[in-house]
Design a protein around this motif. Structure first.
Motif, PDB file in Angstrom:
ATOM      1  N   SER A 121       0.817  -1.243  -0.046  1.00  0.00           N
ATOM      2  CA  SER A 121      -0.045   0.183  -0.083  1.00  0.00           C
ATOM      3  C   SER A 121       0.832   1.192  -0.075  1.00  0.00           C
ATOM      4  O   SER A 121       1.784   1.086   0.481  1.00  0.00           O
ATOM      5  CB  SER A 121      -0.925  -0.226   1.124  1.00  0.00           C
ATOM      6  N   SER A 122       0.541   2.049  -0.776  1.00  0.00           N
ATOM      7  CA  SER A 122       1.408   3.579  -0.922  1.00  0.00           C
ATOM      8  C   SER A 122       0.357   4.701  -0.530  1.00  0.00           C
ATOM      9  O   SER A 122      -0.711   4.673  -1.217  1.00  0.00           O
ATOM     10  CB  SER A 122       1.975   3.447  -2.141  1.00  0.00           C
ATOM     11  N   GLY A 123       1.056   5.738  -0.223  1.00  0.00           N
ATOM     12  CA  GLY A 123       0.216   6.834  -0.207  1.00  0.00           C
ATOM     13  C   GLY A 123      -0.634   7.339   1.063  1.00  0.00           C
ATOM     14  O   GLY A 123      -0.659   6.629   2.108  1.00  0.00           O
ATOM     15  N   SER A 124      -1.309   8.392   0.939  1.00  0.00           N
ATOM     16  CA  SER A 124      -2.088   8.647   2.237  1.00  0.00           C
ATOM     17  C   SER A 124      -3.147   9.477   1.854  1.00  0.00           C
ATOM     18  O   SER A 124      -3.272  10.206   0.664  1.00  0.00           O
ATOM     19  CB  SER A 124      -1.370   9.467   3.417  1.00  0.00           C
ATOM     20  N   GLY A 125      -4.249   9.679   2.659  1.00  0.00           N
ATOM     21  CA  GLY A 125      -5.256  11.085   2.352  1.00  0.00           C
ATOM     22  C   GLY A 125      -6.158  10.409   1.146  1.00  0.00           C
ATOM     23  O   GLY A 125      -6.826   9.698   0.933  1.00  0.00           O
ATOM     24  N   ASP A 126      -5.972  11.554   0.261  1.00  0.00           N
ATOM     25  CA  ASP A 126      -6.800  11.524  -1.092  1.00  0.00           C
ATOM     26  C   ASP A 126      -5.984  10.906  -2.028  1.00  0.00           C
ATOM     27  O   ASP A 126      -6.475  10.863  -3.247  1.00  0.00           O
ATOM     28  CB  ASP A 126      -7.122  12.884  -1.456  1.00  0.00           C
ATOM     29  N   ASP A 127      -4.666  10.112  -1.875  1.00  0.00           N
ATOM     30  CA  ASP A 127      -4.347   9.293  -2.845  1.00  0.00           C
ATOM     31  C   ASP A 127      -3.415   8.124  -2.022  1.00  0.00           C
ATOM     32  O   ASP A 127      -2.530   8.102  -1.917  1.00  0.00           O
ATOM     33  CB  ASP A 127      -3.249  10.043  -3.667  1.00  0.00           C
ATOM     34  N   ALA A 128      -4.522   7.045  -1.841  1.00  0.00           N
ATOM     35  CA  ALA A 128      -3.981   5.864  -1.380  1.00  0.00           C
ATOM     36  C   ALA A 128      -4.083   4.756  -2.076  1.00  0.00           C
ATOM     37  O   ALA A 128      -5.234   4.123  -2.423  1.00  0.00           O
ATOM     38  CB  ALA A 128      -4.716   5.724   0.174  1.00  0.00           C
TER      39      ALA A 128
END
Length: 490
Positions: free
Chosen positions: A227-234
């Protein structure tokens, strides 16, 4: 308030750049051209140089000295920024840049070595990575334990001694369960050829059922799901195998647990230190409870059996209960990510002990493959057949993630605690799972854990979610005893 506001503006910009760097890593694992590895290493080195300069900017210390938190969340922001700053200033800029550049290159070397079953081809660059990680750990430790300093990056406040005691407590019960199961009648495995496009379609459906927001995420394929990223782009990845659809489906559910944690954090905290999962152990608790206690439950397996037949036709399993047994059967195998819930933790304990020995210097890289093979044979009772099934199977050491592995088992422990609390809070959960609807569980997890992000410490996060009960291995071991005692009553 001016100092606090200036600090948060600066920090949000740093967090945004870190997300861009993360996207470069995602790209490398999913769609980057094979020949771009050397250039990507330079790009990542350049990004790390910029990020390290920002994280150690003297203005951060000045703002921290002057800033006053407006509320509880603000106090948590200051605590996490101070922690990040104090760690960053201990690591020389040239070391941080060299590590970023080297680990990008090392990852490509690992992938080639794994494909060719050639540990000797990987050993030299792993030696380089280990040397730099020891340097980094020594700088962070300031005379303390080097491994603990590396572990602290992933699980703040944890120590190897505490984790070793917990794992030692768990090991006896895990070995007993494993032996009882493997000495009993072998449960049926799934059989057939499973269209990989159909696997991806069903994976997408399962992701949506578990609450993954595709307007803020996507699924791609990778050699090692992540899994990669956070918030509005996960974003998440999975992998397919024509003869093993469970690898795809349960990897997807697992990574959805990670991504839903990031998507579920209070949106006011996006691109701030509080706007991330609080630790890798707590992060892993979300992925493991999604995958195991929910996705591998008897009730959800009854639902999934029908969807499998809809997607693939006959699958070599006669009914819902047989399918549940198939999904959860203990079996001989080599791969951590494909291991059942009992043996998975034994995989982690093996890696934990080996990497501690590597960091301390008690084990040299040239001896790692033999040490791995000896330990695996002792723990699992049969030899490793090839390096891709042994010392080369995981990406973690190639990218310098020493101290990461124990958080997987700690996440299982946390998941056991959360599952116990969840069952008290949602007593009719199985009725929903049998309809393919984990929403009552995922809503509870979002409210109890996910939305808080990094507001509290890892231990406080789990304790509060569990109604004041501090984390322990007891709920996990009780869950495993009940589940696998039922499947293997001998």
């Amino acid at each position: 308030m001016a100092a606090f506001d200036d600090l948060m503006t600066f920090t949000r910009e740093t967090e945004a750049l870190a997300q861009v760097a993360g996207r470069l890593s995602w790209d490398q694992e999913t769609v980057m051209p094979r020949g771009a590895g050397a250039q990507r290493a330079e790009e990542m080195g350049a990004m790390e140089s910029v990020l390290h300069a920002r994280r150690t900017d003297p203005r951060v210390a000045d703002w921290l000295a002057q800033a006053q938190a407006p509320d509880e969340a603000g106090a948590a922001q200051l605590r996490l920024i101070r922690r990040s700053y104090e760690r960053a200033v201990r690591v020389p800029a040239d070391l941080a840049t060299a590590l970023a550049r080297l680990t990008r290159r090392s990852q490509g070397v690992w992938a080639e070595a794994r494909a060719n079953n050639d540990f000797a081809a990987f050993a030299p660059v792993l030696t380089e990575v280990l040397t730099l990680k020891r340097e980094e750990g020594a700088a962070l430790a300031g005379g303390g334990d080097v491994y603990d300093a590396l572990l602290d990056a992933f699980e703040p406040g944890a120590t190897a001694t505490e984790l070793q005691a917990m794992f030692d407590e768990m090991r006896e019960g895990l070995v007993r369960l494993r032996l009882r199961a493997l000495e009993g009648p072998e449960l049926r495995a799934i059989s057939g050829t499973f269209d990989e496009a159909a696997q991806m379609r069903l994976s997408r459906e399962l992701a949506e059922r578990f609450g993954y927001d595709f307007t803020r995420g996507r699924i791609d394929k990778a050699v090692h799901p992540f899994s990669s990223g956070s918030g509005d782009d996960a974003r998440i990845t999975t992998r397919t195998s024509a003869d093993d659809p469970f690898n795809c489906l349960y990897s997807t559910i697992h990574e959805v647990g990670h991504a839903c944690y990031e998507q579920g954090i209070d949106r006011d905290w996006h691109l701030t230190p509080v706007g991330h999962g609080v630790s890798m152990g707590v992060h892993e608790s979300q992925s493991r409870i999604y995958e195991n206690q929910l996705g591998r439950s008897r009730a959800f397996c009854h639902f999934l059996y029908g969807r499998m037949r809809d997607a693939f036709g006959e699958i070599g399993v006669q009914d819902e209960d047989a399918f549940y047994a198939t999904v959860n059967r203990l079996h001989r195998g080599y791969i951590r990510t494909e291991a059942d819930e009992v043996q998975y933790n034994l995989h982690i304990m093996l890696r934990f002990d080996l990497e501690r020995a590597l960091v301390s210097g008690d084990l040299q890289v040239r001896d790692l493959e033999a040490a791995w093979n000896d330990r695996f044979a002792a723990d699992f009772g049969y030899p490793v057949d090839r390096p891709a099934h042994g010392v080369l199977q995981d990406v973690h050491w190639s990218v310098g993630l020493f101290g990461y592995f124990p958080t997987y088992s700690l996440g299982n422990v946390y998941a056991g605690c959360l599952h116990e609390a969840l069952r008290r809070a949602v007593p009719d959960l199985d009725d929903h799972l049998a309809q393919g609807d984990p929403t009552p569980a995922t809503d509870w997890l979002r409210a109890a854990v996910q939305r808080h992000g990094g507001l509290n410490s890892p231990r406080e996060t789990i304790t509060q979610a569990c109604g004041g009960q501090a984390p322990s291995a007891a709920p996990l071991m009780a869950y495993l005893e009940e589940k696998f005692g039922d499947l293997y009553p001998g």
